[in-house]
Design a protein around this motif. Structure first.
Motif, PDB file in Angstrom:
ATOM      1  N   GLN A 123      25.575   2.290   7.687  1.00 24.26           N
ATOM      2  CA  GLN A 123      26.998   2.371   7.996  1.00 24.26           C
ATOM      3  C   GLN A 123      27.528   0.989   8.330  1.00 24.26           C
ATOM      4  OE1 GLN A 123      28.132   4.597  11.519  1.00 24.26           O
ATOM      5  NE2 GLN A 123      29.983   5.307  10.527  1.00 24.26           N
ATOM      6  N   ILE A 124      28.664   0.652   7.721  1.00 20.21           N
ATOM      7  CA  ILE A 124      29.356  -0.607   7.978  1.00 20.21           C
ATOM      8  C   ILE A 124      30.701  -0.255   8.600  1.00 20.21           C
ATOM      9  CG2 ILE A 124      30.267  -2.732   6.956  1.00 20.21           C
ATOM     10  CD1 ILE A 124      28.331  -2.237   4.589  1.00 20.21           C
ATOM     11  N   ILE A 125      30.932  -0.724   9.820  1.00 20.90           N
ATOM     12  CA  ILE A 125      32.109  -0.325  10.575  1.00 20.90           C
ATOM     13  C   ILE A 125      33.029  -1.521  10.793  1.00 20.90           C
ATOM     14  CG2 ILE A 125      32.949   0.673  12.742  1.00 20.90           C
ATOM     15  CD1 ILE A 125      30.177   1.953  13.083  1.00 20.90           C
ATOM     16  N   SER A 126      34.304  -1.347  10.478  1.00 27.27           N
ATOM     17  CA  SER A 126      35.320  -2.348  10.793  1.00 27.27           C
ATOM     18  C   SER A 126      36.523  -1.643  11.388  1.00 27.27           C
ATOM     19  CB  SER A 126      35.744  -3.125   9.537  1.00 27.27           C
ATOM     20  OG  SER A 126      36.788  -4.023   9.859  1.00 27.27           O
ATOM     21  N   GLY A 127      36.596  -1.683  12.716  1.00 21.64           N
ATOM     22  CA  GLY A 127      37.744  -1.142  13.432  1.00 21.64           C
ATOM     23  C   GLY A 127      38.267  -2.232  14.342  1.00 21.64           C
ATOM     24  N   THR A 128      38.504  -1.911  15.599  1.00 19.66           N
ATOM     25  CA  THR A 128      38.854  -2.967  16.554  1.00 19.66           C
ATOM     26  C   THR A 128      37.727  -3.992  16.620  1.00 19.66           C
ATOM     27  OG1 THR A 128      40.211  -1.455  17.851  1.00 19.66           O
ATOM     28  CG2 THR A 128      39.453  -3.459  18.942  1.00 19.66           C
ATOM     29  N   GLY A 129      36.486  -3.502  16.632  1.00 22.36           N
ATOM     30  CA  GLY A 129      35.307  -4.357  16.535  1.00 22.36           C
ATOM     31  C   GLY A 129      34.601  -4.096  15.217  1.00 22.36           C
ATOM     32  N   SER A 130      33.450  -4.722  15.022  1.00 23.85           N
ATOM     33  CA  SER A 130      32.675  -4.500  13.805  1.00 23.85           C
ATOM     34  C   SER A 130      31.195  -4.454  14.136  1.00 23.85           C
ATOM     35  CB  SER A 130      32.939  -5.598  12.769  1.00 23.85           C
ATOM     36  OG  SER A 130      32.469  -6.856  13.234  1.00 23.85           O
ATOM     37  N   PRO A 137      14.989   8.315   8.438  1.00 21.05           N
ATOM     38  CA  PRO A 137      14.689   9.709   8.786  1.00 21.05           C
ATOM     39  C   PRO A 137      13.693   9.846   9.932  1.00 21.05           C
ATOM     40  CG  PRO A 137      14.723   9.440   6.406  1.00 21.05           C
ATOM     41  CD  PRO A 137      14.831   8.064   6.990  1.00 21.05           C
ATOM     42  N   ASP A 138      12.803   8.856  10.109  1.00 22.92           N
ATOM     43  CA  ASP A 138      11.819   8.962  11.189  1.00 22.92           C
ATOM     44  C   ASP A 138      12.347   8.492  12.537  1.00 22.92           C
ATOM     45  OD1 ASP A 138      11.942   6.210  10.985  1.00 22.92           O
ATOM     46  OD2 ASP A 138       9.830   5.929  10.451  1.00 22.92           O
ATOM     47  N   GLY A 139      13.646   8.141  12.601  1.00 24.27           N
ATOM     48  CA  GLY A 139      14.247   7.705  13.846  1.00 24.27           C
ATOM     49  C   GLY A 139      14.304   6.204  14.030  1.00 24.27           C
ATOM     50  N   SER A 140      13.642   5.457  13.164  1.00 23.90           N
ATOM     51  CA  SER A 140      13.737   3.994  13.235  1.00 23.90           C
ATOM     52  C   SER A 140      15.177   3.567  12.988  1.00 23.90           C
ATOM     53  CB  SER A 140      12.838   3.347  12.183  1.00 23.90           C
ATOM     54  OG  SER A 140      11.494   3.737  12.346  1.00 23.90           O
ATOM     55  N   HIS A 141      15.597   2.504  13.650  1.00 19.92           N
ATOM     56  CA  HIS A 141      16.978   2.072  13.456  1.00 19.92           C
ATOM     57  C   HIS A 141      17.082   0.554  13.558  1.00 19.92           C
ATOM     58  CE1 HIS A 141      16.502   2.838  17.798  1.00 19.92           C
ATOM     59  NE2 HIS A 141      17.316   1.809  17.971  1.00 19.92           N
ATOM     60  N   TRP A 142      18.136   0.038  12.931  1.00 18.79           N
ATOM     61  CA  TRP A 142      18.403  -1.389  12.871  1.00 18.79           C
ATOM     62  C   TRP A 142      19.896  -1.612  13.062  1.00 18.79           C
ATOM     63  CZ3 TRP A 142      15.628   1.576   9.625  1.00 18.79           C
ATOM     64  CH2 TRP A 142      14.279   1.267   9.400  1.00 18.79           C
ATOM     65  N   ARG A 143      20.265  -2.829  13.437  1.00 18.05           N
ATOM     66  CA  ARG A 143      21.683  -3.154  13.550  1.00 18.05           C
ATOM     67  C   ARG A 143      21.877  -4.651  13.388  1.00 18.05           C
ATOM     68  NH1 ARG A 143      24.013  -3.379  19.626  1.00 18.05           N
ATOM     69  NH2 ARG A 143      25.119  -5.143  18.721  1.00 18.05           N
ATOM     70  N   THR A 144      23.031  -5.014  12.899  1.00 20.95           N
ATOM     71  CA  THR A 144      23.486  -6.401  12.914  1.00 20.95           C
ATOM     72  C   THR A 144      24.950  -6.393  13.338  1.00 20.95           C
ATOM     73  OG1 THR A 144      24.026  -6.303  10.548  1.00 20.95           O
ATOM     74  CG2 THR A 144      21.908  -7.283  11.147  1.00 20.95           C
ATOM     75  N   GLY A 145      25.373  -7.476  13.976  1.00 18.89           N
ATOM     76  CA  GLY A 145      26.741  -7.536  14.469  1.00 18.89           C
ATOM     77  C   GLY A 145      26.920  -6.713  15.721  1.00 18.89           C
ATOM     78  N   GLY A 146      28.182  -6.457  16.041  1.00 21.39           N
ATOM     79  CA  GLY A 146      28.480  -5.677  17.231  1.00 21.39           C
ATOM     80  C   GLY A 146      28.310  -6.435  18.529  1.00 21.39           C
ATOM     81  N   TRP A 147      28.479  -7.751  18.463  1.00 20.18           N
ATOM     82  CA  TRP A 147      28.260  -8.569  19.662  1.00 20.18           C
ATOM     83  C   TRP A 147      29.532  -8.794  20.470  1.00 20.18           C
ATOM     84  CZ3 TRP A 147      23.517  -8.022  20.341  1.00 20.18           C
ATOM     85  CH2 TRP A 147      22.610  -8.064  19.285  1.00 20.18           C
ATOM     86  N   GLY A 148      30.589  -8.086  20.129  1.00 15.82           N
ATOM     87  CA  GLY A 148      31.815  -8.195  20.908  1.00 15.82           C
ATOM     88  C   GLY A 148      32.701  -9.338  20.451  1.00 15.82           C
ATOM     89  N   HIS A 149      33.905  -9.375  20.999  1.00 19.58           N
ATOM     90  CA  HIS A 149      34.909 -10.307  20.481  1.00 19.58           C
ATOM     91  C   HIS A 149      34.664 -11.750  20.885  1.00 19.58           C
ATOM     92  CE1 HIS A 149      36.255  -8.948  24.407  1.00 19.58           C
ATOM     93  NE2 HIS A 149      37.161  -9.901  24.480  1.00 19.58           N
ATOM     94  N   TYR A 150      33.794 -12.002  21.866  1.00 20.72           N
ATOM     95  CA  TYR A 150      33.452 -13.378  22.213  1.00 20.72           C
ATOM     96  C   TYR A 150      32.304 -13.914  21.355  1.00 20.72           C
ATOM     97  CZ  TYR A 150      36.361 -12.989  26.407  1.00 20.72           C
ATOM     98  OH  TYR A 150      37.411 -12.817  27.280  1.00 20.72           O
ATOM     99  N   LEU A 151      31.338 -13.043  21.065  1.00 20.85           N
ATOM    100  CA  LEU A 151      30.117 -13.496  20.390  1.00 20.85           C
ATOM    101  C   LEU A 151      30.062 -13.144  18.910  1.00 20.85           C
ATOM    102  CD1 LEU A 151      27.470 -12.551  23.129  1.00 20.85           C
ATOM    103  CD2 LEU A 151      28.568 -14.764  22.722  1.00 20.85           C
ATOM    104  N   GLY A 152      30.956 -12.316  18.446  1.00 19.44           N
ATOM    105  CA  GLY A 152      30.876 -11.887  17.055  1.00 19.44           C
ATOM    106  C   GLY A 152      32.123 -11.155  16.600  1.00 19.44           C
TER     107      GLY A 152
END
Length: 315
Positions: A123-130, A137-152
């Motif tokens: 999922q790629i999200i672009s709203g107020t933040g990003s 399926p096994d519950g493993s997860h990853w993320r990039t971005g989402g560091w808030g308006h000061y850091l990202g």
């Protein structure tokens, strides 16, 4: 009648939905914020109690038996927080016999469920933040971005809005050419001169959402062909594409097939969506995109997730 409940709890509102055993939506109910970090934990649980009761009271049939509830909660990160939230909701539903199954899922999982009918994917999200998420399926997860308006938050409404404000003032100073953004701001905000923007922006009560609101001005100017606005939109889309590409690079091959695009910027800017898709397809030519802005709301995804997890093999 067996029903399943889902909540999408955030810092500005809480949206709740109920579905039946076939997955049909029976009712929706919206309340105030339930992110414990936007207020106190007691305030959050009190609002959850109010929203759940409001949802149940709005059901067309009263002969019901909740089969489970899934909470998609922003700001809930630790196992202790999840346990406390679950206990609070079980207390609300204590009038029904037995211990009601309660699950706490991420915002991404309930959004993916709403868009894809499964709680795993990209999922790629672009709203107020990003932010960009991936769940396996096994519950493993990853993320990039989402560091808030000061850091990202590249490619977000906030980042677009802030660049819009700066571009207008640089245009006023003669550093950049005139832009249609100026006239749109004067009209929509009722300013007689663009220099009034300074006193408006620097008021103590202005926050992240106020800055992000100027993104819609930029999107409007870009759709009208303004070069400055087009540059901001396309550059921000490219920056978010870079964030998404960094995520895709980490994923097993089976998760790289498609990505769900969600958030208000995707919903209101075909140019932004088209640019991001193009940048990612240059790197991943077989990548497919799902327009998550056309999917049911995340609260419905949460209810469907409760049905899937607690409804037995036929759910």
């Amino acid at each position: 009648m067996k029903i399943y409940l889902g909540l999408d709890g955030g810092g500005t509102k809480t949206d709740a939905a109920a579905v039946d055993s076939q997955g049909s939506v029976l009712a929706r109910f919206t309340g105030g914020p339930s992110n414990p970090h936007a207020g106190t934990f007691n305030e959050a649980t009190a609002e959850l109690d109010r929203v759940v009761r409001g949802l149940l009271s709005s059901l067309p049939e009263k002969d019901i038996q909740p089969g489970g509830i899934c909470l998609g909660m922003s700001g809930i990160d630790t196992s202790e927080e999840r346990s406390l939230i679950s206990m609070a909701v079980r207390s609300t539903l204590a009038e029904w016999p037995g211990e009601l199954p309660v699950a706490v899922a991420s915002e991404a999982q309930i959004s993916l469920m709403a868009a894809l009918g499964q709680e795993f994917g990209v999922q790629i999200i672009s709203g107020t933040g990003s932010i960009c998420y991936a769940f396996a399926p096994d519950g493993s997860h990853w993320r990039t971005g989402g560091w808030g308006h000061y850091l990202g938050d590249e490619g977000s409404g906030y980042s677009i809005g802030l660049r819009t404000l700066k571009a207008v003032m640089r245009s006023y100073d003669g550093v950049q050419p005139p832009t249609e953004i100026t006239g749109i701001i004067l009209e929509e905000y009722g300013f007689s001169r663009i220099t009034e923007l300074k006193s408006y922006i620097y008021k103590p009560e202005r926050g992240k959402a106020d800055i992000a609101a100027f993104a819609k001005v930029c999107l409007k100017a870009a759709s009208g062909g303004d070069e400055c606005a087009i540059r901001i939109v396309t550059e921000e889309a490219a920056a978010l594409a870079d964030t998404a590409a960094a995520l895709l690079e980490r994923l097993p091959a089976e998760l790289r097939g498609r990505a769900v695009l969600t958030g208000s910027i995707f919903a209101h800017s075909p140019l932004f969506a088209r640019t991001l898709r193009g940048k990612l397809l240059d790197r991943y030519p077989s990548l497919e995109f799902v327009d998550g802005t056309l999917a049911p709301p995340p609260s419905v995804g949460a209810a469907l997730l409760a049905r899937k997890w607690f409804g037995g093999p036929d759910a």
